[in-house]
Design a protein around this motif. Structure first.
Motif, short mmCIF file in Angstrom:
data_model
loop_
_atom_site.label_atom_id
_atom_site.label_comp_id
_atom_site.label_asym_id
_atom_site.label_seq_id
_atom_site.Cartn_x
_atom_site.Cartn_y
_atom_site.Cartn_z
N ALA A 36 0.81 -1.23 0.00
CA ALA A 36 0.00 0.00 0.00
C ALA A 36 0.84 1.27 0.00
O ALA A 36 0.41 2.30 -0.53
N THR A 37 2.04 1.21 0.56
CA THR A 37 2.83 2.44 0.68
C THR A 37 3.59 2.78 -0.60
O THR A 37 3.95 3.94 -0.81
N THR A 38 3.86 1.78 -1.43
CA THR A 38 4.69 2.07 -2.61
C THR A 38 4.01 1.78 -3.95
O THR A 38 4.42 2.30 -4.98
N PHE A 39 2.96 0.94 -3.91
CA PHE A 39 2.43 0.43 -5.18
C PHE A 39 2.01 1.53 -6.15
O PHE A 39 2.37 1.52 -7.33
N TRP A 40 1.24 2.52 -5.65
CA TRP A 40 0.60 3.46 -6.58
C TRP A 40 1.57 4.49 -7.16
O TRP A 40 1.20 5.24 -8.07
N THR A 41 2.78 4.52 -6.64
CA THR A 41 3.78 5.40 -7.25
C THR A 41 4.76 4.59 -8.11
O THR A 41 5.68 5.15 -8.70
N SER A 42 4.55 3.28 -8.16
CA SER A 42 5.51 2.43 -8.87
C SER A 42 5.08 2.17 -10.32
O SER A 42 3.95 2.48 -10.70
N SER A 43 5.98 1.55 -11.08
CA SER A 43 5.64 1.22 -12.47
C SER A 43 4.58 0.12 -12.53
O SER A 43 3.88 -0.02 -13.53
N SER A 44 4.47 -0.67 -11.46
CA SER A 44 3.41 -1.70 -11.44
C SER A 44 2.04 -1.05 -11.54
O SER A 44 1.11 -1.61 -12.12
N ALA A 45 1.91 0.13 -10.95
CA ALA A 45 0.63 0.84 -11.02
C ALA A 45 0.32 1.23 -12.46
O ALA A 45 -0.83 1.16 -12.90
N ASP A 46 1.36 1.62 -13.20
CA ASP A 46 1.13 1.98 -14.61
C ASP A 46 0.58 0.79 -15.39
O ASP A 46 -0.32 0.93 -16.23
N ILE A 47 1.15 -0.38 -15.08
CA ILE A 47 0.71 -1.59 -15.79
C ILE A 47 -0.75 -1.87 -15.44
O ILE A 47 -1.59 -2.12 -16.32
N LEU A 48 -1.05 -1.83 -14.15
CA LEU A 48 -2.43 -2.09 -13.72
C LEU A 48 -3.40 -1.10 -14.37
O LEU A 48 -4.44 -1.49 -14.93
N LEU A 49 -3.05 0.17 -14.32
CA LEU A 49 -3.96 1.19 -14.84
C LEU A 49 -4.12 1.06 -16.35
O LEU A 49 -5.22 1.27 -16.89
N GLY A 50 -3.05 0.68 -17.03
CA GLY A 50 -3.12 0.47 -18.47
C GLY A 50 -4.10 -0.65 -18.81
O GLY A 50 -4.94 -0.53 -19.71
N LYS A 51 -4.02 -1.74 -18.04
CA LYS A 51 -4.93 -2.86 -18.29
C LYS A 51 -6.37 -2.49 -17.97
O LYS A 51 -7.31 -2.88 -18.66
#
Lengths: 402, 289
Positions: free
Chosen positions: A81-96
């Motif tokens: 929760a503390t790092t996910f939404w600023t990480s590149s993983s968030a970009d992948i999730l949001l893209g999908k």
């Protein structure tokens, strides 16, 4: 204000039949209840019937592996929760997620909304980050709705609430999707501050010219019309009419809830099991629970056809259908030409329900979904709304309705 | 008139030979304010900023006033700096607006309906300009609003506490209270929440001023024994609705109420919106029943 159908367990055929009758309306899809491979086809059918489609990604607890939710392609494998939404993983999730929204044909993108136990910097930064990322991915033409999923404690804390509203004033979104945990898992709230603060959030966004959809509602949230909310999402089962965080963590044993038919009586804002209607029939008081003609629910007169209501053939599905028809009419009636008229209309509904309920109670006709305890909560909430934002809502009302 | 503390009047007269009739109008921690006659410009105000004052704050006051080209704010004629017996001083010469401080008018009781409406309109106008220029006056109060009964006009003066939002703050973040006048300052100012300070702080200050103009009293200050009590009232005892209707629609009461909510999110969103509302009220009042 309009009612959006909050999809849930086993609602697909009901949705279809309602849209066939209504010819328009919003449907909020639930990944918890429809697999990804079926959702595209379902949304196509709904769109063909005139529905506007929204997709609630239900990313309230991305760290949990809810067996239905984690089947979705966008669900993260690992979540912090503390790092996910600023990480590149968030970009992948949001893209999908954006791609899925495109395939579904949604009218707006409901953004992920990690559940907020406490409004603090971590949560606010996560919101800001994911909103900024999705705005960058989607461009300015796509309508985005930020999800605000709050715990009861956060909603009742006025300091946290204003931190949220101050911060959210700068979010580059077109609207918000409110998801608010009910206090003590109560279907109907007797807590005026809970209801009042929810209205405060809705009014704050509306006065900033953002759209507001309040999800997982029941008829108590019809009061949202006084805050000029655009839509309230209402489902069939309890899980679609109140936000219970735990159902998005693990599947419940009985997703559908307790199976029995409930009849909603618009005049008393209460629901009754059929054996209670039998008692009202026996006491010659059944007519006071009858649906007024303008509600036009096709199955709403069934328990009043003569004989015992419990033998009328009014089914659980009829109860759901009738409830959603009634909500649609209630919502249409709820908004008036001015803020004051809207507030007075709501107050008059509460007064009339209270008067009728007192008569019914005197004869022992009560229900587990009786609105009595919610009446003062809504009155108090409306008084709060008038006090804090009444003049501003009164001034802005014509533009809010436009 | 005796010379104010700081720079000697006689010496000042020698430095500004075009000015006559120099007289003290007031002084604060960092500046002296004097009235004078200028041969070509008429009545003027000369502000002398003490050498020990913050030069940066002085420059900002000048920048702020120059950005607002509005009749309701005194026009700056000239400014500069000169060596003085007590060190280098910065001076500012501006138009002296007619009338008296609203504080002075309040000494005779609440203002008339017409004067209150005029104060509201005439102070909202420069504040709306300040908002567009991303500036917050931060010290709107009866001492900083002039009302000229004869000309029926009001003026906003003294941008000495101005905050230019795009520039770094000059106030230490660690201070418990930001620069403000308790009883007129918004809660976010009193709590020195610099990130939260925007034009809505000025709406609060003007709202309290208008309340006082209507009722002749300021419940946030009256009878308070110390600043802490005023801050507590500002946070927990919002101003009640005005009990007097200064115009037929009653919306002026709503306007002031919506300017003075403790939480800024509950206030009118922008000064432009407040001005728009006030202009509607004034138009309807002028049109009559």
């Amino acid at each position: 204000m309009r009612v959006a159908i909050q999809c849930g367990h086993g609602i697909m055929s009901l949705c279809k039949s309602l849209m066939e009758s209504w010819g328009e309306g919003t449907v909020i899809l639930s990944p918890k209840n429809i697999p990804e491979e079926k959702i595209i086809n379902f949304s196509r059918v709904m769109s063909g019937l005139g529905a506007s489609i929204l997709f609630d990604p239900q990313l309230y607890f991305p760290g949990y592996k809810h067996k239905n939710l984690c089947q979705y392609s966008y669900w993260p494998d690992v979540y912090d929760a503390t790092t996910f939404w600023t990480s590149s993983s968030a970009d992948i999730l949001l893209g999908k997620l954006l791609e899925l929204n495109t395939r579904i044909g949604t009218v707006a993108v409901i953004l992920p909304g990690p559940y907020c136990e406490t409004v603090d910097d971590t949560w606010l930064q996560a919101q800001e980050s994911l909103i900024a990322k999705m705005r960058a991915l989607s461009g300015n033409d796509r309508s985005l709705y930020a999800t605000i999923a709050l715990s009861t404690e956060a909603l009742r804390n006025s300091s946290q609430l204003h931190d949220l509203l101050d911060d959210a004033a700068h979010w580059p979104v077109d609207g918000v999707y409110l998801v608010l945990q009910h206090r003590d898992s109560s279907y109907l709230s007797n807590d005026a501050m809970w209801v009042g603060n929810a209205l405060d959030i809705a009014a704050s966004f509306r006065l900033r010219k953002r759209r507001v959809i309040w999800g997982y509602c029941n008829h108590q949230q019809l009061i949202a019309a006084c805050a000029a909310a655009d839509e309230i999402g209402i489902g069939t089962w309890m899980n679609g009419r109140m936000f219970k965080p735990e159902v998005f963590q693990e599947p419940t044993d009985r997703e559908g809830g307790n199976r029995s038919a409930w009849f909603y009586s618009p005049g008393v804002l209460s629901e009754y099991q059929l054996d209670r209607l039998d008692l009202a029939q026996g006491l010659g008081m059944l007519d006071s629970l009858r649906m007024p003609s303008e509600f036009q629910s096709p199955r709403g007169d069934l328990p009043f056809a003569g004989g015992d209501p419990s033998n009328s053939g009014f089914s659980e599905l009829d109860g759901f259908t009738h409830y959603l028809w009634c909500m649609r009419t209630h919502a249409e009636q709820a908004v008036r030409a001015t803020f004051e008229e809207t507030a007075q209309f709501h107050e008059a509904s509460l007064n009339e329900a209270q008067r009728l309920l007192a008569i019914l109670h005197a004869s022992g006709i009560r229900s587990g979904r009786d609105f009595s305890n919610a009446i003062d909560a809504n009155r108090g909430a409306l008084a709060l709304l008038r006090r804090t934002r009444g003049p501003l809502l009164a001034r802005a009302w014509p533009t809010l309705l436009a | 008139m005796s010379a104010p503390p700081g720079v000697d009047l006689k010496w000042l007269g020698s430095q500004f030979p075009t000015l006559t009739a120099l007289a003290a109008l007031g002084h604060g921690g960092q500046k002296q304010v004097l009235s004078a006659r200028d041969g070509s410009r008429g009545d003027v105000v000369l502000k002398i900023f003490h050498p020990r004052g913050t030069l940066e704050r002085t420059v900002r006051e000048i920048q702020a006033a120059k950005k607002i080209s509005c009749l309701q704010v005194p026009e700056i004629y000239d400014f500069g700096s000169i060596p003085s017996p007590t060190g280098q001083i910065v001076w500012l010469l501006e138009r002296r607006v007619p009338g008296l401080m609203v504080r002075h008018h309040l000494g005779s009781g609440p203002l008339s309906d017409g004067a209150i409406m005029k104060v509201a309109l005439d102070v909202l106008r420069p504040l709306a300009q300040a908002e567009r220029a991303r500036m917050v006056h931060r010290d709107v109060k009866p001492e900083n609003v002039m009302y000229d009964e004869a000309g029926d006009a009001a003026y906003l003066i003294d941008f000495g506490l101005v905050r230019i939002l795009d520039l770094d703050s000059l106030t230490a973040s660690a201070l418990a209270m930001g620069p403000a006048t308790p009883g007129y300052a918004a809660l976010e100012q009193l709590q020195n929440k610099k990130r939260d300070i925007d034009a809505r702080a000025d709406l609060f200050g003007l709202g309290v001023t208008l309340y006082e103009c209507c009722e002749g009293r300021n419940p946030l200050r009256d009878g308070a024994t110390d600043i802490r009590q005023i801050i507590q009232r500002t946070e927990h005892s919002p101003l009640p609705r005005i009990t007097r209707n200064v115009e037929p629609s009653g919306e002026f009461v709503d306007l002031v109420y919506s300017m003075t909510r403790p939480r800024r999110d509950h206030r009118i969103a922008t000064i432009a919106d407040a001005l728009d509302w006030m202009e509607d009220i004034a138009r309807r009042a002028a049109a009559g029943p």
